[in-house]
Scaffold this active site. Structure first.
Site, mmCIF file in Angstrom:
data_model
loop_
_atom_site.group_PDB
_atom_site.id
_atom_site.type_symbol
_atom_site.label_atom_id
_atom_site.label_comp_id
_atom_site.label_asym_id
_atom_site.label_seq_id
_atom_site.Cartn_x
_atom_site.Cartn_y
_atom_site.Cartn_z
ATOM 1 C CE LYS A 1 -9.159 3.891 -41.228
ATOM 2 N NZ LYS A 1 -10.341 4.676 -41.578
ATOM 3 C CE LYS B 1 -14.685 -4.112 -29.092
ATOM 4 N NZ LYS B 1 -14.406 -2.676 -28.866
ATOM 5 C CE LYS C 1 -18.820 -4.490 -40.151
ATOM 6 N NZ LYS C 1 -19.250 -3.232 -40.694
#
Ligand code: TRP
Length: 324
Positions: free
Chosen positions: A114, A195, A198
């Site tokens: 991050k 994978k 969204k």
């Protein structure tokens, strides 16, 4: 299985897709219905560690709360609440911050990832995220913590914290087990090599109306590369296994073996089954979002239950470490 005490936090990040549902939500509901003692909360304080927009934060929080309730989290069976409502989490996180060496925090994979991703905002919360997570967990003295693969390292660290604390101040915390969620490989509809996430038309969202589900499935990639069995088709079969009926799977597998499989037929059946599977969910969720006071009441009641336990744990800890 013996009755467990289970704690898990939920990231509030907007709409969920069917992969999220199968990988997390469904399992929470099952654990709850098996009679385990469950604490589920929305980790809104953790949500502040990466860039956010206040209006969107509140909206996403309510949305996720409605999603979990509509999918079967029953506030009479599980303690369901918002992390920020239990002030004790932040206090305990501070105590753990003072127990954790900086070096342990700096080597956390998620922190490193991050920090790389949000170079313009490497705030201290991003670094001390696992101390808050350890507080979330240990507060309720759970025996098991269900998480996805990306959170295993943080649960490990919570165990280290428990061990350290017990060693220094006397036995207080059990060391919780990680309860690894089955990594499900639900793939993107538009690029079956990666994978499902969204974005765009690659995901079936739990909120999608039947028409939208049909539209996205119609576009789903089924082409095979260089004669290999198509990953896209296998992904459709995987979805049918979760949302369809035994005889449908048998029927389409037979057709596949006989080389008479019609993708359009498979997609239509799947669309119908997925739409049906989530029909009740969509209705419930809509109803909940139309009554924000009722949602607030449920979360308030959950917070009251969680607070009783949290206050008692914190009292015990303060006593152990000499805070008056
Ligand atoms: N960090 C977790 C995630 O990103 C959410 C979380 C916060 C959590 N506190 C927790 C999970 C405590 C399990 C236990 O998914």
């Amino acid at each position: 299985m013996e009755k467990q005490t289970i704690v898990s936090g939920i990231r509030a990040s907007g709409s969920l897709h069917v992969g999220n549902y199968l990988g997390a939500l469904k399992q929470f509901v099952e654990l709850q219905n098996q009679g385990h003692h469950c604490y589920f909360f929305i980790a809104d304080l953790h949500g502040l560690t990466t860039p956010f927009e206040p209006k969107k934060l509140s909206k996403d929080t309510l949305d996720v709360a409605a999603t979990y309730l509509a999918a079967g989290i029953d506030p009479k069976k599980s303690v369901f609440f918002l992390q920020n409502h239990i002030l004790e989490h932040a206090t305990l996180a501070w105590i753990f911050n003072c127990l954790l060496p900086l070096s342990e925090l700096e080597r956390m994979t998620q922190y490193k990832d991050k920090a790389k991703q949000h170079k313009e905002n490497i705030n201290a919360g991003l670094l001390t995220y696992p101390a808050l997570m350890a507080a979330d967990i240990l507060m309720y003295k759970p025996t098991a913590v269900p998480v996805g693969e990306d959170q295993v390292q943080h649960v490990e660290l919570a165990r280290v914290v428990a061990r350290k604390f017990n060693h220094k101040f006397g036995k207080t915390f059990p060391e919780p087990h990680t309860f690894l969620r089955k990594p499900l490989r639900i793939m993107s509809l538009s690029d079956p090599a990666k994978k499902m996430s969204k974005t765009g038309d690659e995901a079936l969202l739990l909120d999608d109306e039947p028409k939208e589900i049909s539209r996205k499935l119609k576009k789903a990639v089924t082409a095979s590369e260089s004669g290999k069995a198509s990953a896209g088709v296998e992904n459709l079969f995987l979805l049918l296994e979760h949302f369809g009926k035994q005889e449908q799977i048998a029927y389409f597998r037979d057709a596949q073996r006989n080389n008479s499989l019609k993708f359009s037929e498979l997609k239509e059946t799947l669309a119908k089954e997925v739409a049906g599977y989530f029909a009740e969910f969509r209705a419930q969720k809509k109803a909940l979002l139309e009554q924000p006071e009722y949602l607030a009441e449920i979360l308030g009641e959950g917070a009251r239950k969680a607070r009783t336990v949290a206050q008692s744990t914190l009292q015990e800890i303060k006593h152990r470490i000499g805070l008056l």
